[in-house]
Design a protein around this motif. Structure first.
Motif, PDB file in Angstrom:
ATOM      1  N   GLU A   1     -10.586  -8.475  -5.708  1.00 40.28           N
ATOM      2  CA  GLU A   1      -9.945  -7.264  -5.191  1.00 40.28           C
ATOM      3  C   GLU A   1      -8.841  -6.786  -6.132  1.00 40.28           C
ATOM      4  N   LEU A   2      -8.071  -7.723  -6.675  1.00 40.61           N
ATOM      5  CA  LEU A   2      -7.013  -7.347  -7.625  1.00 40.61           C
ATOM      6  C   LEU A   2      -7.604  -6.699  -8.871  1.00 40.61           C
ATOM      7  N   VAL A   3      -8.633  -7.314  -9.415  1.00 42.79           N
ATOM      8  CA  VAL A   3      -9.265  -6.761 -10.617  1.00 42.79           C
ATOM      9  C   VAL A   3      -9.820  -5.371 -10.324  1.00 42.79           C
ATOM     10  N   ASP A   4     -10.465  -5.206  -9.174  1.00 37.19           N
ATOM     11  CA  ASP A   4     -10.999  -3.891  -8.800  1.00 37.19           C
ATOM     12  C   ASP A   4      -9.887  -2.858  -8.659  1.00 37.19           C
ATOM     13  N   ARG A   5      -8.827  -3.227  -7.980  1.00 35.27           N
ATOM     14  CA  ARG A   5      -7.729  -2.292  -7.716  1.00 35.27           C
ATOM     15  C   ARG A   5      -7.056  -1.832  -9.004  1.00 35.27           C
ATOM     16  N   TYR A   6      -6.903  -2.746  -9.951  1.00 36.53           N
ATOM     17  CA  TYR A   6      -6.152  -2.439 -11.172  1.00 36.53           C
ATOM     18  C   TYR A   6      -7.059  -2.271 -12.399  1.00 36.53           C
ATOM     19  N   ARG A   7      -8.320  -2.039 -12.153  1.00 34.48           N
ATOM     20  CA  ARG A   7      -9.330  -1.937 -13.221  1.00 34.48           C
ATOM     21  C   ARG A   7      -8.912  -0.995 -14.356  1.00 34.48           C
ATOM     22  N   ASP A   8      -8.298   0.120 -14.031  1.00 41.85           N
ATOM     23  CA  ASP A   8      -7.940   1.125 -15.035  1.00 41.85           C
ATOM     24  C   ASP A   8      -6.487   1.021 -15.503  1.00 41.85           C
TER      25      ASP A   8
ATOM     26  N   LEU B   1       6.080  -3.478  -7.931  1.00 41.22           N
ATOM     27  CA  LEU B   1       6.453  -4.328  -6.809  1.00 41.22           C
ATOM     28  C   LEU B   1       5.230  -4.676  -5.960  1.00 41.22           C
ATOM     29  N   ALA B   2       4.343  -3.719  -5.761  1.00 39.64           N
ATOM     30  CA  ALA B   2       3.109  -3.980  -5.017  1.00 39.64           C
ATOM     31  C   ALA B   2       2.246  -4.993  -5.765  1.00 39.64           C
ATOM     32  N   LEU B   3       2.168  -4.861  -7.076  1.00 41.74           N
ATOM     33  CA  LEU B   3       1.419  -5.826  -7.874  1.00 41.74           C
ATOM     34  C   LEU B   3       2.029  -7.213  -7.726  1.00 41.74           C
ATOM     35  N   ARG B   4       3.337  -7.320  -7.792  1.00 40.39           N
ATOM     36  CA  ARG B   4       3.999  -8.627  -7.610  1.00 40.39           C
ATOM     37  C   ARG B   4       3.633  -9.232  -6.262  1.00 40.39           C
ATOM     38  N   TRP B   5       3.625  -8.404  -5.209  1.00 37.74           N
ATOM     39  CA  TRP B   5       3.265  -8.903  -3.884  1.00 37.74           C
ATOM     40  C   TRP B   5       1.826  -9.430  -3.903  1.00 37.74           C
TER      41      TRP B   5
ATOM     42  N   VAL C   1       0.842  -1.199   0.000  1.00 38.14           N
ATOM     43  CA  VAL C   1       0.000   0.000   0.000  1.00 38.14           C
ATOM     44  C   VAL C   1       0.875   1.247   0.000  1.00 38.14           C
ATOM     45  N   GLU C   2       1.911   1.232   0.805  1.00 37.20           N
ATOM     46  CA  GLU C   2       2.789   2.395   0.934  1.00 37.20           C
ATOM     47  C   GLU C   2       3.584   2.669  -0.345  1.00 37.20           C
TER      48      GLU C   2
END
Length: 114
Positions: free
Chosen positions: A70-77, A42-46, A36-37
């Motif tokens: 949650e991943l799909v929602d977070r990276y939707r755009d 790298l966050a995506l890899r985690w 998050v920070e």
């Protein structure tokens, strides 16, 4: 910790957990906070590693689908990130069809921007 130290810590967590998915549970809180920070690739890899760990050893019947959603929602755009995430959805569906993962329907709210 400095940003450089935080990044080094997350790199270490990602690399260790990618090679041993069993380590994710013990490092989840720290890895999530750093992701998050720091954000970025790298966050995506985690987050993908966390999902892979859940696929390998599902903690409950809903966890894999919830994490994927949650991943799909977070990276939707973010088309590049979605291109990395979508094959995991295919893998999940194949495992569900084979009976190796519970097949669940997760109700999600509409999170599209209006």
């Amino acid at each position: 910790m400095t940003a450089r130290e935080d990044r080094a810590r997350l790199v270490s967590l990602v690399e260790r957990c990618e090679s041993d998915l069993g380590e994710v549970a013990a490092e989840r809180d720290a890895g999530d906070a750093l992701a998050v920070e720091l954000g970025g690739e790298l966050a995506l890899r985690w987050r993908v590693t966390v999902l892979r760990a859940a696929i390998a050893d599902p903690p409950d019947g809903d966890a894999v689908r919830e994490l994927y959603g949650e991943l799909v929602d977070r990276y939707r755009d973010d088309a590049a990130s979605l291109a990395q995430i979508k094959p995991l959805g295919d893998e999940i569906r194949k495992l569900e069809a084979a009976g190796e993962l519970p097949s669940t329907m997760v109700a999600r709210s509409d999170r599209r921007k209006h």
